[in-house]
Design a protein around this motif. Sequence first.
Motif, PDB file in Angstrom:
ATOM      1  N   VAL A  93       0.843  -1.196   0.000  1.00  0.00           N
ATOM      2  CA  VAL A  93       0.000   0.000   0.000  1.00  0.00           C
ATOM      3  C   VAL A  93       0.881   1.250   0.000  1.00  0.00           C
ATOM      4  CG1 VAL A  93      -1.731   1.306   1.295  1.00  0.00           C
ATOM      5  CG2 VAL A  93      -1.929  -1.171   1.114  1.00  0.00           C
ATOM      6  N   SER A  96       2.260   1.716  -3.446  1.00  0.00           N
ATOM      7  CA  SER A  96       1.206   2.210  -4.331  1.00  0.00           C
ATOM      8  C   SER A  96       1.000   3.709  -4.155  1.00  0.00           C
ATOM      9  CB  SER A  96      -0.104   1.471  -4.060  1.00  0.00           C
ATOM     10  OG  SER A  96       0.021   0.120  -4.371  1.00  0.00           O
ATOM     11  N   ALA A  97       1.031   4.174  -2.917  1.00  0.00           N
ATOM     12  CA  ALA A  97       0.875   5.610  -2.673  1.00  0.00           C
ATOM     13  C   ALA A  97       2.002   6.389  -3.341  1.00  0.00           C
ATOM     14  CB  ALA A  97       0.842   5.891  -1.174  1.00  0.00           C
ATOM     15  N   TYR A 108      -5.984   9.073  -5.790  1.00  0.00           N
ATOM     16  CA  TYR A 108      -5.474   7.790  -5.317  1.00  0.00           C
ATOM     17  C   TYR A 108      -4.306   7.947  -4.353  1.00  0.00           C
ATOM     18  CZ  TYR A 108      -8.642   5.442  -8.428  1.00  0.00           C
ATOM     19  OH  TYR A 108      -9.772   4.989  -9.030  1.00  0.00           O
ATOM     20  N   SER A 112      -4.746   6.055  -0.903  1.00  0.00           N
ATOM     21  CA  SER A 112      -3.671   5.140  -0.483  1.00  0.00           C
ATOM     22  C   SER A 112      -3.021   5.606   0.811  1.00  0.00           C
ATOM     23  CB  SER A 112      -2.611   5.019  -1.578  1.00  0.00           C
ATOM     24  OG  SER A 112      -3.158   4.459  -2.734  1.00  0.00           O
TER      25      SER A 112
END
Length: 127
Positions: A93, A96-97, A108, A112
């Motif tokens: 996660v 992804s951020a 997003y 995230s």
Amino acid sequence: MSEMMNKDTQGPSKEPNEVEIFVSKSLRFGVLLSGAVILIGLVLFLSSGEGGYPGDSYPTRLRDIFAGAFDMKPFGIILAGLVLLICTPIMRVGISALVFLKEKDWLYVGISAVVFIILVSGFFFGK
């Protein structure tokens, strides 16, 4: 001729980009590393017949878990492997951020980041 039409109607082929491959390799590495650590602890436990702690006790705080792992206590090593396994999706996660931040996809990034903060705070403050 029909083969060419089938290729055209299937749409563009979706090949994984570098970021997806990096995330996939990171997750795989995290799972393999945690599995190896757990296996080492299990082998030590089976060879010694004891967990390294008196009675039926075992460490419950992160500091105690990693201190026991560095002291080569089998239960400490097994629990450290489990902590690594839990941290693997949390790391995903966070990555992804950062990827969304690089792509300037602010919605997003925010989602995230909130999920990452919830996961990390639950990890440290959860009971």
